[in-house]
Design a protein around this motif. Sequence first.
Motif, PDB file in Angstrom:
ATOM      1  N   LEU A 162       0.852  -1.191   0.000  1.00  8.93           N
ATOM      2  CA  LEU A 162       0.000   0.000   0.000  1.00  8.93           C
ATOM      3  C   LEU A 162       0.883   1.235   0.000  1.00  8.93           C
ATOM      4  CD1 LEU A 162      -2.804   1.371   0.282  1.00  8.93           C
ATOM      5  CD2 LEU A 162      -2.548   1.133   2.757  1.00  8.93           C
ATOM      6  N   LEU A 163       0.636   2.136  -0.960  1.00  9.00           N
ATOM      7  CA  LEU A 163       1.420   3.365  -1.101  1.00  9.00           C
ATOM      8  C   LEU A 163       0.506   4.575  -0.935  1.00  9.00           C
ATOM      9  CD1 LEU A 163       3.519   2.381  -4.256  1.00  9.00           C
ATOM     10  CD2 LEU A 163       4.239   2.247  -1.859  1.00  9.00           C
ATOM     11  N   PRO A 164       0.413   5.137   0.266  1.00 11.16           N
ATOM     12  CA  PRO A 164      -0.398   6.339   0.458  1.00 11.16           C
ATOM     13  C   PRO A 164       0.233   7.546  -0.222  1.00 11.16           C
ATOM     14  CG  PRO A 164       0.027   5.204   2.543  1.00 11.16           C
ATOM     15  CD  PRO A 164       0.962   4.633   1.533  1.00 11.16           C
ATOM     16  N   GLY A 165      -0.596   8.384  -0.837  1.00  7.11           N
ATOM     17  CA  GLY A 165      -0.108   9.635  -1.418  1.00  7.11           C
ATOM     18  C   GLY A 165       0.684   9.455  -2.685  1.00  7.11           C
ATOM     19  N   THR A 184       1.387  -7.040  -5.533  1.00  4.43           N
ATOM     20  CA  THR A 184       0.145  -6.325  -5.805  1.00  4.43           C
ATOM     21  C   THR A 184       0.266  -4.954  -5.159  1.00  4.43           C
ATOM     22  OG1 THR A 184      -1.167  -8.353  -5.837  1.00  4.43           O
ATOM     23  CG2 THR A 184      -2.351  -6.299  -5.399  1.00  4.43           C
ATOM     24  N   VAL A 185      -0.145  -3.901  -5.854  1.00  3.46           N
ATOM     25  CA  VAL A 185       0.050  -2.545  -5.339  1.00  3.46           C
ATOM     26  C   VAL A 185      -1.262  -1.773  -5.325  1.00  3.46           C
ATOM     27  CG1 VAL A 185       1.278  -0.363  -5.615  1.00  3.46           C
ATOM     28  CG2 VAL A 185       2.421  -2.508  -6.189  1.00  3.46           C
ATOM     29  N   THR A 186      -1.572  -1.213  -4.150  1.00  7.70           N
ATOM     30  CA  THR A 186      -2.681  -0.282  -3.997  1.00  7.70           C
ATOM     31  C   THR A 186      -2.112   1.092  -3.677  1.00  7.70           C
ATOM     32  OG1 THR A 186      -4.217  -1.956  -3.179  1.00  7.70           O
ATOM     33  CG2 THR A 186      -4.726   0.332  -2.637  1.00  7.70           C
ATOM     34  N   VAL A 187      -2.638   2.129  -4.329  1.00  3.29           N
ATOM     35  CA  VAL A 187      -2.206   3.501  -4.051  1.00  3.29           C
ATOM     36  C   VAL A 187      -3.395   4.309  -3.557  1.00  3.29           C
ATOM     37  CG1 VAL A 187      -0.460   3.349  -5.874  1.00  3.29           C
ATOM     38  CG2 VAL A 187      -2.671   4.416  -6.366  1.00  3.29           C
ATOM     39  N   THR A 188      -3.075   5.425  -2.885  1.00  2.22           N
ATOM     40  CA  THR A 188      -4.129   6.349  -2.488  1.00  2.22           C
ATOM     41  C   THR A 188      -3.772   7.754  -2.941  1.00  2.22           C
ATOM     42  OG1 THR A 188      -3.390   7.259  -0.338  1.00  2.22           O
ATOM     43  CG2 THR A 188      -4.246   4.992  -0.340  1.00  2.22           C
ATOM     44  N   GLU A 191      -6.686  13.082  -5.264  1.00 10.64           N
ATOM     45  CA  GLU A 191      -6.969  13.589  -6.603  1.00 10.64           C
ATOM     46  C   GLU A 191      -7.283  12.462  -7.576  1.00 10.64           C
ATOM     47  OE1 GLU A 191      -4.078  16.406  -7.999  1.00 10.64           O
ATOM     48  OE2 GLU A 191      -3.532  16.973  -5.941  1.00 10.64           O
ATOM     49  N   GLU A 192      -8.425  12.549  -8.228  1.00 11.55           N
ATOM     50  CA  GLU A 192      -8.848  11.529  -9.184  1.00 11.55           C
ATOM     51  C   GLU A 192      -7.839  11.371 -10.321  1.00 11.55           C
ATOM     52  OE1 GLU A 192     -11.096   8.674 -11.285  1.00 11.55           O
ATOM     53  OE2 GLU A 192     -11.154   9.333  -9.198  1.00 11.55           O
ATOM     54  N   ALA A 193      -7.289  12.491 -10.796  1.00 11.62           N
ATOM     55  CA  ALA A 193      -6.338  12.419 -11.912  1.00 11.62           C
ATOM     56  C   ALA A 193      -5.102  11.608 -11.538  1.00 11.62           C
ATOM     57  CB  ALA A 193      -5.933  13.826 -12.348  1.00 11.62           C
ATOM     58  N   LYS A 194      -4.617  11.771 -10.316  1.00 10.31           N
ATOM     59  CA  LYS A 194      -3.448  11.014  -9.876  1.00 10.31           C
ATOM     60  C   LYS A 194      -3.788   9.543  -9.700  1.00 10.31           C
ATOM     61  CE  LYS A 194      -0.834  14.763  -7.721  1.00 10.31           C
ATOM     62  NZ  LYS A 194      -0.144  15.259  -6.500  1.00 10.31           N
ATOM     63  N   ARG A 195      -4.988   9.248  -9.238  1.00 10.02           N
ATOM     64  CA  ARG A 195      -5.397   7.842  -9.099  1.00 10.02           C
ATOM     65  C   ARG A 195      -5.461   7.177 -10.469  1.00 10.02           C
ATOM     66  NH1 ARG A 195      -9.150  10.154  -5.331  1.00 10.02           N
ATOM     67  NH2 ARG A 195     -10.932   9.754  -6.715  1.00 10.02           N
ATOM     68  N   GLN A 196      -6.023   7.876 -11.436  1.00  6.70           N
ATOM     69  CA  GLN A 196      -6.133   7.304 -12.778  1.00  6.70           C
ATOM     70  C   GLN A 196      -4.760   7.112 -13.423  1.00  6.70           C
ATOM     71  OE1 GLN A 196      -8.861   6.028 -14.218  1.00  6.70           O
ATOM     72  NE2 GLN A 196      -9.867   6.474 -12.262  1.00  6.70           N
ATOM     73  N   GLU A 197      -3.849   8.054 -13.190  1.00  5.26           N
ATOM     74  CA  GLU A 197      -2.507   7.926 -13.747  1.00  5.26           C
ATOM     75  C   GLU A 197      -1.778   6.737 -13.119  1.00  5.26           C
ATOM     76  OE1 GLU A 197       0.851   8.934 -16.144  1.00  5.26           O
ATOM     77  OE2 GLU A 197      -1.317   9.228 -16.269  1.00  5.26           O
ATOM     78  N   ASP A 204      -2.682  -1.831  -9.107  1.00  4.79           N
ATOM     79  CA  ASP A 204      -3.821  -2.751  -9.155  1.00  4.79           C
ATOM     80  C   ASP A 204      -5.095  -2.117  -8.626  1.00  4.79           C
ATOM     81  OD1 ASP A 204      -2.478  -5.492  -9.866  1.00  4.79           O
ATOM     82  OD2 ASP A 204      -1.190  -4.575  -8.356  1.00  4.79           O
ATOM     83  N   ARG A 205      -4.943  -1.142  -7.739  1.00  5.19           N
ATOM     84  CA  ARG A 205      -6.106  -0.486  -7.149  1.00  5.19           C
ATOM     85  C   ARG A 205      -5.702   0.922  -6.736  1.00  5.19           C
ATOM     86  NH1 ARG A 205      -6.657  -3.892  -3.557  1.00  5.19           N
ATOM     87  NH2 ARG A 205      -8.344  -5.258  -4.241  1.00  5.19           N
ATOM     88  N   ALA A 206      -6.594   1.888  -6.901  1.00  7.58           N
ATOM     89  CA  ALA A 206      -6.337   3.273  -6.495  1.00  7.58           C
ATOM     90  C   ALA A 206      -7.555   3.777  -5.738  1.00  7.58           C
ATOM     91  CB  ALA A 206      -6.056   4.155  -7.710  1.00  7.58           C
TER      92      ALA A 206
END
Length: 328
Positions: A162-165, A184-188, A191-197, A204-206
């Motif tokens: 898990l990678l916050p920010g 497997t990597v989840t990010v937070t 900002e929607e644009a950063k999640r989509q990028e 794998d998940r934002a």
Amino acid sequence: MKAIIHHGAKGLEGLCFTEVPDKHPGPGEVKVSIRAAGLNHRDLFVIDRRTEADSPLIPGSDGAGIVEETGSGVTAVRVGDEVIINPSLGWLRAHEVPLIPDILGNPLDGTFAESVIVPAVNVEPKPSSLTWEEAGVLPLAALTAYRALFTRGQLQRGEHVLLPGIGSGVATYALAMAKAAGATVTVTSREEAKRQEALRLGADRAIDSTGDWEAALAGSQADLIVESIGPATFPKYFSVLRPGGRIVSLGATSGDRVEIPLRPFIFPQFSFLGTSMGSAEEFKAMLQFIGLHDIRPILDQTFRFAEAAGAFRWMEEGKQFGKIALIP
């Protein structure tokens, strides 16, 4: 030579691009003509903490360029070599952890200049697969991410990271490295644009940083959290980390103090680990890793040295996704 210096005022007001005296390398040193440098949050912290009484400083920890001159006793590096600079000074082996890492760019003059003088042991051959801008922004954040994931975090294939920010240089490198290692990597991000990028780059998940992480993960707990935010997100970690999981902290962008509830921390037997920068040993291993897996830095913007104040403001406002490059 021309350089970005900080002097006479706190923060961005003290920055200027001006002529400074040229220097020559001493014994065991090399002079590198900079082709590209990278801006880090550390550079912001450095200039924000300086006072009007401090001597002029050339900031900058990241850089790549061509060896222009060598000092006496230098045999492993030659004039004309294309090199990348390891900004971690005097730290040779991973297990020999210094009390506080000594990093190029404060108190020693850094890379935001037409040339910089560094110990010869702090340069490595520039990866041929990288452009000058990509090589110039690689060192500090990629080394930090590598040590956080593999030396401190002990990441194993198949684990959930898990990678916050997401958006910072360290986080984008950590995303690429963790995926290359089979995680497997989840990010937070808020900002929607950063999640989509991040999803485009292989996450794998934002999830929304401001939302319910536990619900968003739907029971898929993390084995390892690599974070640099601190108190703004720290309380959320305990509900999304599996028993026996690890938290590796490498920064404190939202403050220096976090509160750890002992029973929720002790009973699941979590590990809370600190990390900062890395050693020459890890720098070489990191370069080998990115070469093996063809990892390339994510470049957000490139600024000229003369536009340094604009580059610093861009980072200060948190607009970047990936790394900001500076070129002469």
